[in-house]
Design an enzyme around this catalytic site. Structure first.
Site, PDB file in Angstrom:
ATOM      1  N   PHE A  14       7.123   4.905 -10.726  1.00 32.00           N
ATOM      2  CA  PHE A  14       6.652   6.342 -11.445  1.00 32.00           C
ATOM      3  C   PHE A  14       7.429   7.455 -10.579  1.00 32.00           C
ATOM      4  N   ASP A  37      17.204  -0.771  -8.615  1.00 34.81           N
ATOM      5  CA  ASP A  37      15.534  -1.440  -8.813  1.00 34.81           C
ATOM      6  C   ASP A  37      15.782  -2.691  -9.123  1.00 34.81           C
ATOM      7  N   ALA A  88      12.084   2.546  -3.301  1.00 35.40           N
ATOM      8  CA  ALA A  88      11.564   1.406  -3.652  1.00 35.40           C
ATOM      9  C   ALA A  88      10.444   0.675  -2.797  1.00 35.40           C
ATOM     10  N   THR A 133       4.258   7.540   3.077  1.00 33.17           N
ATOM     11  CA  THR A 133       2.794   7.830   2.636  1.00 33.17           C
ATOM     12  C   THR A 133       1.804   8.156   3.744  1.00 33.17           C
ATOM     13  N   ASP A 134       0.992   9.015   3.477  1.00 31.76           N
ATOM     14  CA  ASP A 134      -0.030   9.665   4.339  1.00 31.76           C
ATOM     15  C   ASP A 134      -1.071   8.360   4.867  1.00 31.76           C
ATOM     16  N   GLU A 135      -1.062   7.189   4.052  1.00 30.55           N
ATOM     17  CA  GLU A 135      -1.910   6.143   4.507  1.00 30.55           C
ATOM     18  C   GLU A 135      -1.613   5.433   5.713  1.00 30.55           C
ATOM     19  N   TYR A 158      -0.468  -2.965   2.892  1.00 27.62           N
ATOM     20  CA  TYR A 158       0.550  -2.018   1.988  1.00 27.62           C
ATOM     21  C   TYR A 158       0.893  -0.833   3.013  1.00 27.62           C
ATOM     22  N   LYS A 162       4.336  -0.007   5.222  1.00 29.86           N
ATOM     23  CA  LYS A 162       5.014   1.342   5.113  1.00 29.86           C
ATOM     24  C   LYS A 162       5.089   1.946   6.594  1.00 29.86           C
ATOM     25  N   LEU A 198      -5.700   4.979 -10.002  1.00 31.99           N
ATOM     26  CA  LEU A 198      -6.787   5.582 -10.513  1.00 31.99           C
ATOM     27  C   LEU A 198      -6.575   6.496 -11.630  1.00 31.99           C
ATOM     28  N   PRO A 213     -14.066   1.830 -13.874  1.00 35.88           N
ATOM     29  CA  PRO A 213     -14.691   1.315 -12.538  1.00 35.88           C
ATOM     30  C   PRO A 213     -14.348   2.246 -11.129  1.00 35.88           C
ATOM     31  N   PRO A 291     -11.912  -3.989   0.149  1.00 36.40           N
ATOM     32  CA  PRO A 291     -12.054  -4.016   1.587  1.00 36.40           C
ATOM     33  C   PRO A 291     -11.218  -3.186   2.385  1.00 36.40           C
ATOM     34  N   HIS A 293     -11.480   0.072   2.709  1.00 39.76           N
ATOM     35  CA  HIS A 293     -11.180   1.341   1.986  1.00 39.76           C
ATOM     36  C   HIS A 293     -11.218   2.449   2.833  1.00 39.76           C
TER      37      HIS A 293
HETATM   38  P1  NAD Z   1       5.932   2.198  -8.267  1.00 42.45           P
HETATM   39  O1  NAD Z   1       5.147   1.069  -7.714  1.00 42.45           O
HETATM   40  O2  NAD Z   1       5.566   2.995  -9.575  1.00 42.45           O
HETATM   41  O3  NAD Z   1       7.635   1.916  -8.371  1.00 42.45           O
HETATM   42  C1  NAD Z   1       8.253   1.231  -7.232  1.00 42.45           C
HETATM   43  C2  NAD Z   1       9.584   0.947  -7.770  1.00 42.45           C
HETATM   44  O4  NAD Z   1      10.324   0.203  -6.898  1.00 42.45           O
HETATM   45  C3  NAD Z   1       9.734   0.172  -9.180  1.00 42.45           C
HETATM   46  O5  NAD Z   1      10.559   0.360 -10.229  1.00 42.45           O
HETATM   47  C4  NAD Z   1       9.889  -1.127  -8.643  1.00 42.45           C
HETATM   48  O6  NAD Z   1      10.538  -2.009  -9.433  1.00 42.45           O
HETATM   49  C5  NAD Z   1      11.036  -0.952  -7.647  1.00 42.45           C
HETATM   50  N1  NAD Z   1      10.845  -1.931  -6.399  1.00 42.45           N
HETATM   51  C6  NAD Z   1       9.826  -2.498  -5.986  1.00 42.45           C
HETATM   52  N2  NAD Z   1      10.414  -3.549  -4.834  1.00 42.45           N
HETATM   53  C7  NAD Z   1      11.847  -3.498  -5.283  1.00 42.45           C
HETATM   54  C8  NAD Z   1      12.832  -4.282  -4.463  1.00 42.45           C
HETATM   55  N3  NAD Z   1      12.645  -5.281  -3.446  1.00 42.45           N
HETATM   56  N4  NAD Z   1      13.997  -4.056  -4.556  1.00 42.45           N
HETATM   57  C9  NAD Z   1      14.384  -2.893  -5.621  1.00 42.45           C
HETATM   58  N5  NAD Z   1      13.163  -2.295  -6.094  1.00 42.45           N
HETATM   59  C10 NAD Z   1      12.075  -2.399  -5.898  1.00 42.45           C
HETATM   60  O7  NAD Z   1       5.831   3.319  -7.012  1.00 42.45           O
HETATM   61  P2  NAD Z   1       5.548   4.874  -6.774  1.00 42.45           P
HETATM   62  O8  NAD Z   1       4.224   5.367  -6.960  1.00 42.45           O
HETATM   63  O9  NAD Z   1       6.558   5.626  -7.568  1.00 42.45           O
HETATM   64  O10 NAD Z   1       5.972   4.979  -5.269  1.00 42.45           O
HETATM   65  C11 NAD Z   1       7.423   5.186  -4.820  1.00 42.45           C
HETATM   66  C12 NAD Z   1       7.414   5.245  -3.350  1.00 42.45           C
HETATM   67  O11 NAD Z   1       6.746   6.502  -2.821  1.00 42.45           O
HETATM   68  C13 NAD Z   1       6.836   4.108  -2.570  1.00 42.45           C
HETATM   69  O12 NAD Z   1       7.717   4.072  -1.462  1.00 42.45           O
HETATM   70  C14 NAD Z   1       5.530   4.568  -2.199  1.00 42.45           C
HETATM   71  O13 NAD Z   1       5.086   3.936  -0.737  1.00 42.45           O
HETATM   72  C15 NAD Z   1       5.590   6.017  -2.077  1.00 42.45           C
HETATM   73  N6  NAD Z   1       4.495   6.766  -2.027  1.00 42.45           N
HETATM   74  C16 NAD Z   1       3.630   6.638  -3.244  1.00 42.45           C
HETATM   75  C17 NAD Z   1       2.768   7.427  -3.469  1.00 42.45           C
HETATM   76  C18 NAD Z   1       2.012   7.441  -4.682  1.00 42.45           C
HETATM   77  O14 NAD Z   1       0.944   8.234  -4.728  1.00 42.45           O
HETATM   78  N7  NAD Z   1       2.154   6.742  -5.718  1.00 42.45           N
HETATM   79  C19 NAD Z   1       2.236   8.556  -2.329  1.00 42.45           C
HETATM   80  C20 NAD Z   1       3.021   8.549  -1.139  1.00 42.45           C
HETATM   81  C21 NAD Z   1       4.189   7.707  -1.062  1.00 42.45           C
HETATM   82  O1  DAU Z   2      -2.260   8.230  -0.277  1.00 43.49           O
HETATM   83  C1  DAU Z   2      -0.843   7.853  -0.935  1.00 43.49           C
HETATM   84  C2  DAU Z   2      -1.159   6.391  -1.747  1.00 43.49           C
HETATM   85  O2  DAU Z   2      -1.623   6.819  -2.765  1.00 43.49           O
HETATM   86  C3  DAU Z   2      -0.003   5.912  -1.893  1.00 43.49           C
HETATM   87  O3  DAU Z   2       0.933   5.384  -0.697  1.00 43.49           O
HETATM   88  C4  DAU Z   2       0.109   4.502  -2.823  1.00 43.49           C
HETATM   89  O4  DAU Z   2       1.214   4.027  -3.071  1.00 43.49           O
HETATM   90  C5  DAU Z   2      -0.634   5.048  -3.977  1.00 43.49           C
HETATM   91  O5  DAU Z   2      -1.141   3.793  -4.745  1.00 43.49           O
HETATM   92  C6  DAU Z   2      -2.020   5.860  -3.642  1.00 43.49           C
HETATM   93  O6  DAU Z   2      -2.948   4.847  -3.009  1.00 43.49           O
HETATM   94  P1  DAU Z   2      -4.432   4.964  -3.225  1.00 43.49           P
HETATM   95  O7  DAU Z   2      -5.161   3.444  -2.997  1.00 43.49           O
HETATM   96  O8  DAU Z   2      -5.074   6.048  -2.587  1.00 43.49           O
HETATM   97  O9  DAU Z   2      -4.576   4.968  -4.782  1.00 43.49           O
HETATM   98  P2  DAU Z   2      -5.400   4.296  -6.045  1.00 43.49           P
HETATM   99  O10 DAU Z   2      -5.081   5.063  -7.290  1.00 43.49           O
HETATM  100  O11 DAU Z   2      -5.177   2.671  -6.049  1.00 43.49           O
HETATM  101  O12 DAU Z   2      -6.794   4.553  -5.649  1.00 43.49           O
HETATM  102  C7  DAU Z   2      -7.199   6.091  -5.472  1.00 43.49           C
HETATM  103  C8  DAU Z   2      -8.688   6.051  -4.871  1.00 43.49           C
HETATM  104  O13 DAU Z   2      -9.625   5.700  -6.161  1.00 43.49           O
HETATM  105  C9  DAU Z   2      -8.957   5.131  -3.939  1.00 43.49           C
HETATM  106  O14 DAU Z   2     -10.284   5.479  -2.967  1.00 43.49           O
HETATM  107  C10 DAU Z   2      -9.466   3.855  -4.732  1.00 43.49           C
HETATM  108  C11 DAU Z   2     -10.141   4.268  -5.613  1.00 43.49           C
HETATM  109  N1  DAU Z   2     -10.297   3.739  -7.112  1.00 43.49           N
HETATM  110  C12 DAU Z   2      -9.059   3.127  -7.347  1.00 43.49           C
HETATM  111  C13 DAU Z   2      -9.007   2.323  -8.432  1.00 43.49           C
HETATM  112  C14 DAU Z   2      -7.508   1.647  -9.119  1.00 43.49           C
HETATM  113  C15 DAU Z   2     -11.135   3.359  -7.671  1.00 43.49           C
HETATM  114  O15 DAU Z   2     -12.458   3.789  -7.536  1.00 43.49           O
HETATM  115  N2  DAU Z   2     -11.392   2.628  -9.019  1.00 43.49           N
HETATM  116  C16 DAU Z   2     -10.060   2.105  -9.423  1.00 43.49           C
HETATM  117  O16 DAU Z   2      -9.962   1.150 -10.318  1.00 43.49           O
END
Ligand code: NAD
Ligand code: DAU
Length: 353
Positions: A14, A37, A88, A133-135, A158, A162, A198, A213, A291, A293
């Protein structure tokens, strides 16, 4: 950074996809991107179809696992990589609860491999930017914000994986002098997000009148950032961030989950009015909580704002509207993911099912 060979890991996911498209269009960046990738379930090369032709000589794709040190070393050498922007990772919290193992491999061992290869690059290697991530900071109560000084308290496999990778990056700077930067970002949303998260999940279900959900009481809070704002922040840090430094990135948009789900329902009802006067809000279904959460995340990004001038441009209202429209305009993309059809494409192009 402007004319360099930049390895982007996870570029078919993404944020990686959005970052590659953003950077190739950025005036002032004339370098080459080497997208590495593994193409897990979350990596979709269709996202970048046509990019190689459109930006001739400035984009290459290499299918490889960052856990495979030999493969990554060969790519690093062949393309004379100057810098790495490391996205990645296994990224979905729920999956890390069901099956943590791949998170340990990709997020920790994979990062370690990249750091070792970058270190072996010696003085010509310019920057390792680590996307985190902020997590890692754990959960907040009703008050307060995460700063760069907040102690790490990760609560899911997760976020623990990180956190481990962040510590490794920091250690490689302190011990070996590797030029590094780290960014810890809040929840992203926007085009190309895999519909297990979400916002895209709710949009796609609401379009199809499926249950929506919501975990627990729906009052968990996240801070939301439009993905292009994240890309701009990353590029800003890569160019001018202090080497060895860490920067928080946030959207200034704290929202309860239930409020987001209701907004999506209302916006969609406005765009595609329900035929029989129903509301998509009727689809909201409270389900068993995740769990461990985390209750609330909120980010203080004043360091990035004051030192490098970045702040988010998109409001949550406008960003969400654009995102909904993107998913409506890309029904084929959604359907191909839902039906697993793009797996067939992977098989044809890369011999992978
Ligand atoms: P995503 O799951 O959409 O994409 C991850 C990509 O990494 C995929 O293309 C996957 O094929 C590739 N990948 C996974 N394991 C790999 C491996 N072993 N070797 C090579 N490629 C691999 O993730 P995203 O949401 O785009 O997140 C990207 C980065 O940003 C992650 O490091 C995540 O922790 C961080 N991040 C995400 C969010 C968010 O809200 N999505 C927020 C803060 C930080
Ligand atoms: O804060 C940054 C993080 O945000 C990234 O590091 C992660 O890669 C990314 O997946 C995201 O994590 P969250 O767990 O916050 O995102 P998610 O979209 O899974 O969930 C967002 C919120 O919504 C969380 O409180 C859980 C809730 N949720 C999620 C899903 C999938 C629901 O209530 N219903 C759902 O079906």
């Amino acid at each position: 950074m402007r004319s360099k060979n930049l390895m982007v890991t996870g570029g078919c996911g993404f944020i990686g996809t959005n970052f590659i498209c953003y950077l190739l269009e950025k005036p002032g960046f004339s370098g080459r991107i080497i997208n590495v990738d593994k193409l897990t379930y979350a990596g979709n090369p269709e996202n970048l179809e046509g990019v190689e032709e459109r930006y001739s000589g400035r984009y290459v794709f290499q299918k490889a696992d960052i856990c495979d040190a030999e493969a990554i070393k060969a790519i690093f050498t062949e393309y004379q990589v100057d810098a790495i922007c490391h996205f990645a990772a296994e990224s979905h919290v729920d999956r890390s609860i069901k099956n943590p193992e791949s998170f340990i491999h990709s997020n920790i061992v994979g990062t370690f491999n990249l750091l070792e290869i970058a270190r072996a690059g010696g003085s010509r290697f310019e920057l390792f930017h680590h996307i985190s991530t902020d997590e890692v900071y754990g959960s907040l109560g009703p008050e307060g914000l995460f700063t760069e000084e907040t102690p790490y308290r990760p609560n899911s496999p997760y976020s623990a994986s990180k956190a481990a990778s962040d510590h490794l990056v920091r250690a490689y700077h302190e011990t070996f002098g590797l030029p590094t930067t780290i960014s810890n970002c809040s929840n992203n949303y926007g085009p190309y997000q895999f519909p297990e998260k979400l916002i895209p999940l709710i949009i796609m279900n609401a379009v199809e009148w499926k249950p929506l959900p919501v975990y627990g009481d729906g009052k968990n809070v996240r801070d939301w950032l439009y993905v292009t704002d994240h890309c701009e922040a990353i590029w800003t840090i890569m160019q001018a961030g202090e080497r060895g430094g860490t920067y928080n990135i946030g959207g200034d948009s704290e929202m309860e989950n239930i409020a987001i789900v209701e907004m999506i329902c209302d916006m969609l009802d406005g765009i595609i009015p329900p035929p029989d006067g129903r509301s998509r809000r009727d689809l909201i279904t409270f389900v068993t909580d995740r769990p461990g959460h985390d209750r609330r995340y909120a980010i203080d990004f004043s360091k990035l704002n004051k030192s490098l001038g970045w702040r988010p441009q998109e409001s949550f209202q406008t960003g969400l509207r654009k995102t909904i429209q993107w998913y409506l305009d890309h029904r084929v993309w959604c359907e191909r993911i839902e039906t697993g059809e793009y797996r067939q494409w992977l098989k044809e192009h890369y011999g992978q099912g």
